[in-house]
Each structure stands twice: as structure tokens, then as C-alpha cells.
Design a protein around this motif. Sequence first.
Motif, PDB file in Angstrom:
ATOM      1  N   UNK A  27       0.847  -1.180   0.000  1.00  0.00           N
ATOM      2  CA  UNK A  27       0.000   0.000   0.000  1.00  0.00           C
ATOM      3  C   UNK A  27       0.883   1.230   0.000  1.00  0.00           C
ATOM      4  N   UNK A  28       0.322   2.356  -0.444  1.00  0.00           N
ATOM      5  CA  UNK A  28       1.078   3.603  -0.401  1.00  0.00           C
ATOM      6  C   UNK A  28       1.365   3.963   1.053  1.00  0.00           C
ATOM      7  N   UNK A  29       0.358   3.654   1.900  1.00  0.00           N
ATOM      8  CA  UNK A  29       0.445   4.075   3.286  1.00  0.00           C
ATOM      9  C   UNK A  29       1.047   2.956   4.113  1.00  0.00           C
ATOM     10  N   UNK A  74       0.387   5.176  11.302  1.00  0.00           N
ATOM     11  CA  UNK A  74      -0.636   5.327  12.350  1.00  0.00           C
ATOM     12  C   UNK A  74      -0.069   4.898  13.705  1.00  0.00           C
ATOM     13  N   UNK A 119      -8.022   4.079  12.195  1.00  0.00           N
ATOM     14  CA  UNK A 119      -6.894   3.812  11.309  1.00  0.00           C
ATOM     15  C   UNK A 119      -7.368   3.560   9.874  1.00  0.00           C
ATOM     16  N   UNK A 139      -8.062   6.834   8.376  1.00  0.00           N
ATOM     17  CA  UNK A 139      -6.780   7.513   8.205  1.00  0.00           C
ATOM     18  C   UNK A 139      -6.105   7.048   6.913  1.00  0.00           C
ATOM     19  N   UNK A 140      -6.075   5.731   6.741  1.00  0.00           N
ATOM     20  CA  UNK A 140      -5.403   5.187   5.550  1.00  0.00           C
ATOM     21  C   UNK A 140      -6.178   5.487   4.284  1.00  0.00           C
ATOM     22  N   UNK A 168      -5.434   8.978   3.159  1.00  0.00           N
ATOM     23  CA  UNK A 168      -4.092   9.125   2.600  1.00  0.00           C
ATOM     24  C   UNK A 168      -3.954   8.392   1.270  1.00  0.00           C
ATOM     25  N   UNK A 169      -4.742   7.336   1.095  1.00  0.00           N
ATOM     26  CA  UNK A 169      -4.697   6.657  -0.202  1.00  0.00           C
ATOM     27  C   UNK A 169      -5.309   7.528  -1.283  1.00  0.00           C
TER      28      UNK A 169
END
Lengths: 135, 501
Positions: free
Chosen positions: A8-10, A15, B448, B451-452, B455-456
Motif C-alpha cells: 500500500x502507499x500508506x 498510524x 486507522x 486515516x489510511x 491518505x490513499x
Amino acid sequence: MLVPDGTSVISPRSFSYVIGSFLVITSVLLISEILRGNSGVPEGTEAGDPFQKADFKTMAQVVAAICANVILLDLLGFIVAATVSFWGVAYAFGARKYLKDLMIAIIFSVIVYFGFTQGLNINLPAGIFADLTGK
Amino acid sequence: MSSFNLLIEGFATALTLTNLMYGLLGTFLGTLVGVLPGIGPALAIALLLPVTASIDPTAAIIMFASIYYGAMYGGSTTSILLNTPGESGSVITALEGNKMARSGRAGAALATAAIGSFVAGTIATLLLAFGAPALANLALTIKPAGYLALMILAFATVGTLLGSSMIRGLISLAVGLTLGLVGADLQSGAIRLTFGNPNAIDGIETVTVIVAIFALGEAVYFASRFKNENWSVLQIKDRAWMSKADWKRSWRPWLRGTAIGFPLGVIPAGGSEVPTFLSYGVEKKLSKRKEEFGKGAIEGVAGPEAANNANAAGALVPLLALGLPTSATAAVVLVAFQSFQIQPGPMLFETNPQIVWGLIASLFIGNTLLLVMNLPFIRVWILLLKIPRPYLYGGIVTLALLGAYALNSSTFDLQVALAIAVLGYLFRRFGVPLTPLIIGLIMGPLAEVQFKRSLQISNGDYGILVEGFLPKALYTLMFLLILLPVIYKAINKRKQKELAN
């Protein structure tokens, strides 16, 4: 931390870092608050205002009863483990009619065991009674 | 289809014989467990979670709705008749209700609490039935960053409003969030904070934490502090009913309590502590008999008790419409949903209408059943308060351990429970609130995900987190909520210094 590549990019790290920093910051703040003299007030419960002095003996007995349950469950099965923890906690809270207490603990454990395994189809370790209970 | 038609359909679901039976069983079990001293509504639901493991989702959710209201009802009985206050939502009820019971008016106190809860529950459930779908519709337009902002606002209010100090609330929240991180990351599969223990890969089981912290932690704490103190159960000398004068003094507080409790349940105010205190304050201010307050004024039971119940219904609005729990009890209901692979949120009304509307309808039914079951049989329920304390705690501890184990049949969960029990003891001993931990543990992983997602969408640009009106407004609100009390305190201190000089 094991991070698989290219998922994934993240990153799963980001977190965690946020939470980690939050934990560290609040810890530092709490330490400074304690050093400034605010060390926290014991909570009241349904029994009212707490004693000033902790009774660690009774507390240790309750913790021991809980530990006994955790250890005995896999070794001897639910009925034994539950009987021991019920009786142990009752003892810690001042029950002293040993035979009566033990009978109540056994009856309670047996009812709960069969209620859950037969009535609700939830598996509980049969342990030493494996033959009797047909498991 | 309009909400009204859907609600009628919900009644059709809830009123089938099997579902009605589960509703009845739920109200019965909820009241039973709620009446037991030392068991609050959150723990009651967590303890009863294994009971529903083998029934079908709709019936189980209906049962949980009934348990939810039942546990609330049961709690107020306990706090009126035991000599000292119980969990936070009932503190005020205990304050006045107990005084009433002491002066021989236990029946009237129980009646105004029960009927007030019924009135508040019915009005609030009606508001819920029409408010939640509207909010869910609105929520469909919220972007992940907006969701994240909502969750962070909820974290901030729950963390800072409860407990003796702001920092203690936040540390509780931080511990909960950290516990929520343990195990495999949902999206990437990365293993976090397991310290090499393969059992921890599936994460820390939330039900285990809840029963351990509320039941085991309480038992350990109780053992260390209260051993020799005995609670006395007050007798009901009068009939469990109200005189004409009592009715006259009660109905306005019921309505005002509902008006205060419901909105404060919808916004994340951290449970029923704030609304019940507010309602009590309002009743005291408006009453013509101020001198009776603190000595057993019926308004002081009627208002807060209505606020408590309306608050419980209000908390279901964000839970159903947004998937956001605003109290520990609502968080446990969320876990109950999740155990059936149902994720509350705006999509729920689209994907599982029969479950949502069945749930809402069964709240109405459960509320009515409670009134019928509670008042006439109050003397039967009171027998539960007479269980000797050693046996009561023996039973609570053993059942809690069973609840911690039964979900996954795992000894590892029991070891976690033991550790959390010690943590629960320490939190209680040093005045750290428990609710933020539960909220953090359950909401952390959900936050989370948002959050992800954000950002994606932005390809890793953190700017997206504060993009748009909703996040900006929510974060501003949050900083105001946190900073205003601090500034207020500082100004007050300065003034006092000036006065001293």
C-alpha cells in the motif's frame, strides 16, 4: 515490525507512530502531574467511599483465585477451574462456611457448564470429567 | 420507503414469536444482570455476549437492544435501594432516590424512575427512529477525512470530560488505542506489537478486555478496599406506585430530562454522567421546594433518571448512523454488532434494513415490557440484592473468566484478562477513568481505516486530513473544547491572585 513489501502507499507504521507518540506525550504529562503532587484519588464503587488503606491480603487472594482458574482450565477442565475460582473469591470476600461454600461453588459450576455446553453449544474444556460428559 | 413504513416493517420483524421471545429473554436477562450490584450496563452486555453466539443475527441484535434497556433499568433499582451510589449514570438517582427510600418513600422513587425511564425511552426511541436515518443519509456524503475528524473529536471529548483530570482521561485513551494496535494490520498484514507471540496476531479480543476491566478489575479493587463494609438493602415500605402529587411533580422533570439526555447522547459527551448532573441541576433550580433537594426530592429522581435513559437511546443515533459509539455501553453494543459481522454506519440502513428497524422496533417493545415486568415484580428483583456478597463476587469473577475465554476458546485470552484485571485495578486506584480505554480500543482500528483511506485518496499527502469544511470545523471545535477550560482556569487563578493582593 514485519512489513510486507509494496502492499500500500500508506505504511502500517505511520498510524502506529501517531499512537506511540500520543502515548509517550501523555505519559510524560502524567508523570509531571504526579510529581507536582496530584497522585490520583481512589474511585468509589457501589459499596461507597473506599478505605484509606489498601487491604493487599484480600486482594492477593482474589488474584490467586483468578490465576488458579486460568491455570486449571486447560489442566482439569471448566468445572474444577470454576469451582476453585468461585470458592476462592468467596473465601477472599469472607465466606467461612467451607462445606456450604464448596457445595454452592460446585452446583454453580455444573449448572454453568451444562448450560453453556448443552444449552448454548459453546465448547468448554471437560477436563477430568471428559468421560462423564461424553466429550 | 418512508421511515414510518420501515418502522412498521421493523415491528413486523420484532413481533414474530421467536423474536418476541428473544426480546423478552433480553429484557429479563438485562434487568437481572443490571440489578446485581457491581455490574453496570456495559459489563452486563459483555457478559451476555456469549449467550447470543448461537442464535441468528436479527434475533441476537433484538436481544441486545432489550438487554441494553433492561440493564439501564436494573441499575436504577440498585442505586435507589443500596446504601450508596453505583455506576456514573446512576450516581444522581442514588443521591435523591436513596434519601427517599430512607424516609420510607422507596416505592415512589422506584415508580418515578421506572415510569420516567419508560416515558423518556419511548420519546427518545421515537427521535432515534427518525433522527438516525436522516443522519445516516447525511453521513453518506462524509469523506474519510471527515470521519477521522469525527472520531478524533469523540476521542478528545471522551478523554477529557471524564475522570479527575484531563491527563488521566487521555492516558486511558492512549492505552486503549495502543491495545487496539496489537496484531495483524487489516490492510497490509503487518504484525504489530505482538512481541513474537503467535496468539496475539488476531489482536486483543475486545470482549475479553471489557469483562476483565469491568468485572475482574472491579473485584480485585473491591477486595483491596471494601472487604468489611456491608451494604444494606433498604426496605420498600410503601406500594411501588406514585400518588397524584407525585405524578404532578414528576411529569415535567421527565420531559426536561429527556430533552437534556437525548442530545447529549447524540454528541460524544462520554456517557450519562454529564446529562444526569445537568438534569439534576436544572430540576433543583426550577423547583419550588429547593429545601427538599438532598433530602429526597422526587424531581431529583425523575429528571436524572429520564435523562439517563434518553441518553442511552441518544447514544444509539451516532452508533447506528455513523458507527461511532459515544459511551462505553454503546461501544459494547458496537462489539456485539461486529461479532455478527455487522458494521454499523450509514450503509447499515441500506444493507440490513430489517436488522436496524427490527432493532428500533424492539427498543419500543422492550421499553414497554420493562415497565410491565419491573414495577409489579420489583420485590422479586430485590431478592437479587440479598445474595451474600462472597457468592455474588465468586459468581461475577467466574462468569467473567468464562466470558473472556468462551469467545475464542483460548487460554491466551484468559492471560490477557488477567493482565487487564491488574490494569483495571491500577486505573481505579489512581483515579483513571475506564471509558476512554474502551472507546480507544474499539475505535482505534476504525480510525486507522479512515486515516489510511484518506491518505490513499491523496496519495500520501497529509494535507487531505484537514481539507474541506467538516474536518476544519471539527478540529477547531475540538481545540476550543480542550483549551477553553484551561484558559478559564488560568483567568480564575489570576483573578484570585489579584484579589489576594
